[in-house]
Design a protein around this motif. Structure first.
Motif, PDB file in Angstrom:
ATOM      1  N   CYS A 114       3.024   6.892  -8.966  1.00  0.00           N
ATOM      2  CA  CYS A 114       1.929   6.888  -7.982  1.00  0.00           C
ATOM      3  C   CYS A 114       1.815   5.535  -7.293  1.00  0.00           C
ATOM      4  CB  CYS A 114       0.597   7.266  -8.635  1.00  0.00           C
ATOM      5  SG  CYS A 114       0.603   8.876  -9.439  1.00  0.00           S
ATOM      6  N   ASP A 115       2.957   4.877  -7.132  1.00  0.00           N
ATOM      7  CA  ASP A 115       2.997   3.543  -6.524  1.00  0.00           C
ATOM      8  C   ASP A 115       3.372   3.703  -5.047  1.00  0.00           C
ATOM      9  OD1 ASP A 115       3.557   0.948  -5.683  1.00  0.00           O
ATOM     10  OD2 ASP A 115       4.378   0.351  -7.628  1.00  0.00           O
ATOM     11  N   SER A 116       2.368   3.764  -4.202  1.00  0.00           N
ATOM     12  CA  SER A 116       2.604   4.019  -2.785  1.00  0.00           C
ATOM     13  C   SER A 116       3.434   2.925  -2.128  1.00  0.00           C
ATOM     14  CB  SER A 116       1.269   4.172  -2.051  1.00  0.00           C
ATOM     15  OG  SER A 116       0.596   5.341  -2.466  1.00  0.00           O
ATOM     16  N   GLY A 117       3.165   1.674  -2.487  1.00  0.00           N
ATOM     17  CA  GLY A 117       3.907   0.571  -1.892  1.00  0.00           C
ATOM     18  C   GLY A 117       5.378   0.607  -2.269  1.00  0.00           C
ATOM     19  N   ALA A 118       5.655   0.861  -3.543  1.00  0.00           N
ATOM     20  CA  ALA A 118       7.045   0.928  -3.997  1.00  0.00           C
ATOM     21  C   ALA A 118       7.763   2.130  -3.393  1.00  0.00           C
ATOM     22  CB  ALA A 118       7.095   0.995  -5.521  1.00  0.00           C
ATOM     23  N   ALA A 119       7.050   3.245  -3.245  1.00  0.00           N
ATOM     24  CA  ALA A 119       7.654   4.433  -2.645  1.00  0.00           C
ATOM     25  C   ALA A 119       8.012   4.172  -1.188  1.00  0.00           C
ATOM     26  CB  ALA A 119       6.700   5.619  -2.752  1.00  0.00           C
ATOM     27  N   ARG A 120       7.114   3.490  -0.478  1.00  0.00           N
ATOM     28  CA  ARG A 120       7.384   3.143   0.918  1.00  0.00           C
ATOM     29  C   ARG A 120       8.627   2.256   1.010  1.00  0.00           C
ATOM     30  NH1 ARG A 120       2.951   0.929   1.893  1.00  0.00           N
ATOM     31  NH2 ARG A 120       1.851   2.571   3.055  1.00  0.00           N
ATOM     32  N   SER A 121       8.710   1.255   0.155  1.00  0.00           N
ATOM     33  CA  SER A 121       9.848   0.330   0.184  1.00  0.00           C
ATOM     34  C   SER A 121      11.148   1.022  -0.201  1.00  0.00           C
ATOM     35  CB  SER A 121       9.591  -0.843  -0.767  1.00  0.00           C
ATOM     36  OG  SER A 121       8.490  -1.613  -0.335  1.00  0.00           O
ATOM     37  N   ALA A 122      11.094   1.888  -1.217  1.00  0.00           N
ATOM     38  CA  ALA A 122      12.303   2.582  -1.667  1.00  0.00           C
ATOM     39  C   ALA A 122      12.841   3.503  -0.578  1.00  0.00           C
ATOM     40  CB  ALA A 122      12.010   3.371  -2.942  1.00  0.00           C
TER      41      ALA A 122
END
Length: 233
Positions: A206-214
Motif C-alpha cells: 500500500c505504498d503509493s509513492g513506491a508504486a508510482r516510482s516502480a
C-alpha cells in the motif's frame, strides 16, 4: 492486395481446434501470436473465409476473434475491403504513447496501491508467475500469450485505480500489443517481469509513492529497450 496465406500448422483443416474453451478465444490467441511474430505481416489481408477453412470452423468464431482484435488495434476493418493486419505505428506514435504512459500509468499505480484488495495482489502475482513460465519455455507460440498477459497486468492495475477516464485513455493507446510486434525476446521479457514484480511489491505494501516510482521506472526501461526498434519507423 492478395490475402495472406495462412500456414497449415499448427491448426490445419484436418486438425480443428479442440472446444475446451470458446472457439473465438482459441482463434483469438492463435491470431495474436501470428500478428505479434509478424507471420501475418502488417497490412496483410485477413480473409474470414480463408481463416474459417484454416481453423476448420464456421465463420462465426472467426468474426468474433477479429472483432476483438479490432478493438485492440491489431486489425483494421475497411468498408468493402474486410479485415487486414494493422500497420505498424510510426516512431512518432510510439514516442507519444510512451509520453502518455509516463504521465498516466505511474499515477494509476499510485492510486491502485491506495485501493488495493487481497484478490488484486493474488491476480497480479498469478499473471507474473504465468509470464515467468512462458519465458522459461521460450517458444514462438508464447509470443502472443506473453503480450496478452503483459496487457492484462497493466490493465488490472489501471482498473484498480478506480478512475474510469484514466482506464479508458490508457486502453486506447493499444501500447502493449504493438510493442511486442516490434520486438519479442526472452531477455526483454525477463527484464519486464522483474520490473512487474517490483510494482506488485510496492502495491502490496500500500505504498503509493513506491508504486508510482516502480511504474515510472518500468515505463522508462521499456522505452529504452524498444526505442532502437521504433525510432526509424
Amino acid at each position: 492486395m492478395k490475402p495472406f496465406l495462412y500456414p497449415e500448422e499448427p491448426h490445419s483443416r484436418g486438425n480443428p481446434i479442440q472446444e475446451r474453451r470458446p472457439l473465438s478465444d482459441e482463434i483469438y490467441e492463435a491470431l495474436v501470436t501470428e500478428l505479434i511474430s509478424l507471420r501475418i505481416p502488417p497490412n496483410a489481408r485477413m480473409s474470414v473465409d480463408a481463416l474459417a477453412r484454416q481453423f476448420g470452423v464456421s465463420q462465426t468464431p472467426i468474426r468474433g476473434a477479429l472483432i476483438r482484435l479490432e478493438t485492440e488495434g491489431l486489425v483494421v476493418k475497411k468498408h468493402n475491403a474486410g479485415y487486414s493486419a494493422a500497420p505498424l505505428p510510426s516512431g512518432k506514435h510510439f514516442e507519444e504513447a510512451y509520453l502518455m504512459r509516463t504521465l498516466l500509468e505511474p499515477e494509476a499505480a499510485s492510486l491502485a496501491a491506495a485501493n488495493v484488495k487481497p484478490e488484486d495482489i493474488h491476480a497480479l502475482r498469478a499473471l507474473c508467475d504465468h509470464m515467468e513460465q512462458l519465458v522459461t519455455e521460450d517458444t514462438q507460440g508464447n509470443y502472443g500469450r506473453f503480450a496478452m498477459l503483459d496487457g492484462q497486468f497493466h490493465a488490472r492495475i489501471t482498473e484498480m485505480c478506480g478512475n474510469e477516464l484514466l482506464q479508458h485513455t490508457l486502453q486506447g493507446l493499444y501500447a502493449h500489443m504493438h510493442l511486442f510486434r516490434l520486438r519479442y525476446h526472452s531477455s526483454v521479457a525477463e527484464e519486464a517481469i522483474k520490473e512487474h514484480l517490483a510494482i506488485v511489491e510496492a502495491i502490496s505494501r500500500c505504498d503509493s509513492g513506491a508504486a508510482r516510482s516502480a511504474m515510472a521506472n518500468h515505463i522508462q526501461a521499456s522505452r529504452d529497450r524498444m526505442k532502437p526498434y521504433y525510432q526509424h519507423l
